[in-house]
Design an enzyme around this catalytic site. Structure first.
Site, short mmCIF file in Angstrom:
data_model
loop_
_atom_site.label_atom_id
_atom_site.label_comp_id
_atom_site.label_asym_id
_atom_site.label_seq_id
_atom_site.Cartn_x
_atom_site.Cartn_y
_atom_site.Cartn_z
CD1 TRP A 188 -2.58 1.86 0.57
CD2 TRP A 188 -1.22 2.44 2.25
NE1 TRP A 188 -2.87 3.16 0.93
CE2 TRP A 188 -2.04 3.53 1.96
CE3 TRP A 188 -0.26 2.56 3.26
CZ2 TRP A 188 -1.97 4.74 2.64
CZ3 TRP A 188 -0.18 3.77 3.95
CH2 TRP A 188 -1.04 4.84 3.65
CD GLU A 229 -4.56 -1.72 1.94
OE1 GLU A 229 -3.41 -2.06 2.30
OE2 GLU A 229 -5.47 -1.43 2.74
CE LYS A 231 -6.35 5.69 2.79
NZ LYS A 231 -5.44 5.64 3.92
CG ASP A 262 -8.69 -1.15 4.54
OD1 ASP A 262 -9.74 -0.72 5.05
OD2 ASP A 262 -7.60 -1.16 5.16
CG HIS A 265 -8.76 1.67 1.90
ND1 HIS A 265 -7.49 1.26 1.55
CD2 HIS A 265 -8.66 2.09 3.18
CE1 HIS A 265 -6.67 1.42 2.57
NE2 HIS A 265 -7.36 1.90 3.57
CG HIS A 289 -6.15 -4.75 4.86
ND1 HIS A 289 -5.24 -3.72 4.78
CD2 HIS A 289 -5.42 -5.89 4.93
CE1 HIS A 289 -4.01 -4.22 4.76
NE2 HIS A 289 -4.10 -5.53 4.85
CG ASP A 297 -8.95 4.35 5.82
OD1 ASP A 297 -9.34 3.25 6.21
OD2 ASP A 297 -7.76 4.60 5.56
CG ASP A 299 -7.45 2.35 9.65
OD1 ASP A 299 -7.58 1.29 9.03
OD2 ASP A 299 -6.97 3.38 9.14
CG ASP A 329 -5.34 -2.00 8.10
OD1 ASP A 329 -4.72 -1.55 9.09
OD2 ASP A 329 -5.27 -1.48 6.97
C1 RNT Z 1 -3.74 2.41 4.80
C2 RNT Z 1 -3.89 0.96 4.51
C3 RNT Z 1 -2.79 0.08 5.01
C4 RNT Z 1 -2.31 0.43 6.39
C5 RNT Z 1 -1.33 -0.54 6.98
C6 RNT Z 1 -0.65 0.00 8.20
O1 RNT Z 1 -4.86 3.13 4.54
O2 RNT Z 1 -5.11 0.49 4.99
O3 RNT Z 1 -3.18 -1.24 4.92
O4 RNT Z 1 -3.39 0.57 7.28
O5 RNT Z 1 -0.45 -0.95 6.03
ZN ZN Z 2 -5.50 -1.62 4.85
#
Ligand code: RNT
Ligand code: ZN
Length: 422
Positions: A188, A229, A231, A262, A265, A289, A297, A299, A329
């Site tokens: 990523w 990955e 986003k 993810d 994302h 993810h 996003d 997390d 994640d």
């Molecule tokens: C970032 C991505 C990625 C990170 C990790 C730490 O938006 O989701 O996967 O969260 O690599």
């Molecule tokens: Zn991620």
């Protein structure tokens, strides 16, 4: 641990599930065997060990909070991972980021990464039969501070990051060889622009070129599963993100790579669950993810809810478990990190258990007879089938605490171990 009706509850749950044609034992076995890749970075707020006190810096991702007890060394992080493993039922893997290498107090720049920096992790994980996954780290670095890495206009900066990912793949290959099964190597990048750019195409052309240079190195078969990955945006890259989902879907399909999706994302109304069957016919595999976006996003710690349930449901219905990899994640530094880590992993396991308990045969019949009402009624019935009792049974059989005992287990580790940290 609560023992009210224990045994009886599971027995009656199994009978109730049998009424809708579901074999609870098969679901328990499938859910326990499904590997979830724990993300090492929840343990120390995406800091890593490049230098003492290293912290997440840039990349458009953020950790908020300063709850005490963060792991400061590789030993502390490993202790925490062992604790989380004891709290989560079922098969686990461990996903490492490049910044978590053991560099022996030396400054080892990202373009000098070696498998030797992960020998300690490989030995430690090998003793635990814990397969490893890997991620290059293309943030928290002066050469990423501009917000550009593989897309950087300066060829020297691009070459630096190309070399980093080349070396990350070699680390992943060493892990794959040591564990005798493929290591997922996810890439990523944060690259993007805060505001309007007249050069979208140029950035993306450079990204494709950098990636082609990276994957030009053919690794021995069966060691690495390369994933990319995409986003929607990151903080500071609100206007334009070079590595968008569309970009990587095309890239992964044409270069035969895994596509990482993810849950945080995408636009808020887009569904990763829906995307799964749309992309699986065209890419060799998907890395998910599992995360929880709250407005963006963010997390947030994964918890049981509709989006996670839909994703798990689609993974199971896809009959492509051999091509779907599951990674966690999320990162939260505002609450007990071990608790946060384990709640999310447990929620993921719960979601997959519930998905394996879906009345698949009856749903198939309703679908085949085009009985939309029966289908909807079944989905609705599945919501209140006694899957909590089956979850308790999974915890019991695997030696993990049930939800009632879980909080006390986290508190006990906080008192015995986290409280001693500065
Ligand atoms: C970032 C991505 C990625 C990170 C990790 C730490 O938006 O989701 O996967 O969260 O690599
Ligand atoms: Zn991620």
């Amino acid at each position: 641990m609560s023992t009210v009706n224990k045994g009886n509850e599971f027995k009656s749950a199994a009978e109730r599930y049998a009424e809708v044609g579901v074999d609870v034992e098969a679901a328990l076995a499938a859910a326990a065997a499904l590997p979830l890749s724990l993300h090492c970075w929840q343990g120390d707020d995406v800091g890593g060990f490049e230098r003492a006190g290293a912290a997440l810096d840039g990349g458009g991702i953020q950790v908020t909070g300063n709850f005490p007890g963060k792991a400061r060394t590789v030993e502390e992080l490993r202790g925490d991972i062992d604790e989380v493993r004891s709290l989560v039922p079922g098969a686990l893997r461990l996903s490492l980021h490049a910044i978590y290498g053991e560099f022996g107090g030396k400054k080892v720049d990202r373009n000098a990464l070696e498998p030797a920096h992960f020998a300690g992790w490989m030995a430690w994980a090998g003793e635990r039969k814990l397969p490893l996954d890997f991620n290059g780290t293309l943030f928290s670095h002066p050469l990423a501070a501009s917000g550009w890495t593989l897309c950087h206009p300066d060829p020297a900066v691009r070459a630096f990051w190309v070399e980093h990912v080349v070396r990350s793949r070699r680390v992943a290959a060493a892990m794959g060889a040591a564990q005798g099964s493929p290591c997922v190597n996810n890439t990523w990048i944060p690259d993007g622009s805060k505001d309007k750019t007249a050069a979208r195409g140029a950035y993306r052309a450079r990204l494709a070129d950098s990636l082609d240079r990276i994957y030009a190195e053919k690794l021995p078969a069966g060691l690495v599963e390369d994933a990319v990955e995409g986003k929607l945006f990151g903080i500071g890259a609100e206007y334009f993100t070079a590595g968008s989902h569309d970009f990587y879907l095309g890239y992964a399909a044409t270069r035969r790579l895994f596509l990482t999706m993810d849950m945080g994302h995408f636009h808020p109304t887009e569904s990763v669950a829906d995307k799964l069957s749309a992309v699986l016919p065209f890419v060799p595999g998907v890395l998910l993810h599992l995360s929880r976006p709250v407005r963006w996003d963010s997390d947030h710690v994964l918890i049981t809810g509709d989006e996670l349930a839909e994703v798990a449901g689609e993974v199971v219905r896809s009959k492509a478990l051999d091509r779907v990899r599951l990674g966690l994640d999320y990162f939260d530094a505002s609450i007990n990190r071990i608790g946060a880590w384990a709640i999310g992993a447990r929620a993921a396991r719960k979601a997959f258990l519930k998905a394996f308990l879906e009345p698949e045969a009856l749903l198939g019949e309703a679908e085949a007879s085009r009985d939309g009402f029966a289908r909807l009624a079944l989905f609705e019935e599945a919501q209140t089938l006694p899957w909590g009792a089956v979850w308790d049974e999974l915890c019991e059989r695997t030696g993990a605490p049930n939800d009632r005992a879980f909080t006390a287990a986290v508190a006990s580790y906080a008192a015995s171990t986290l409280a001693r940290r500065g």
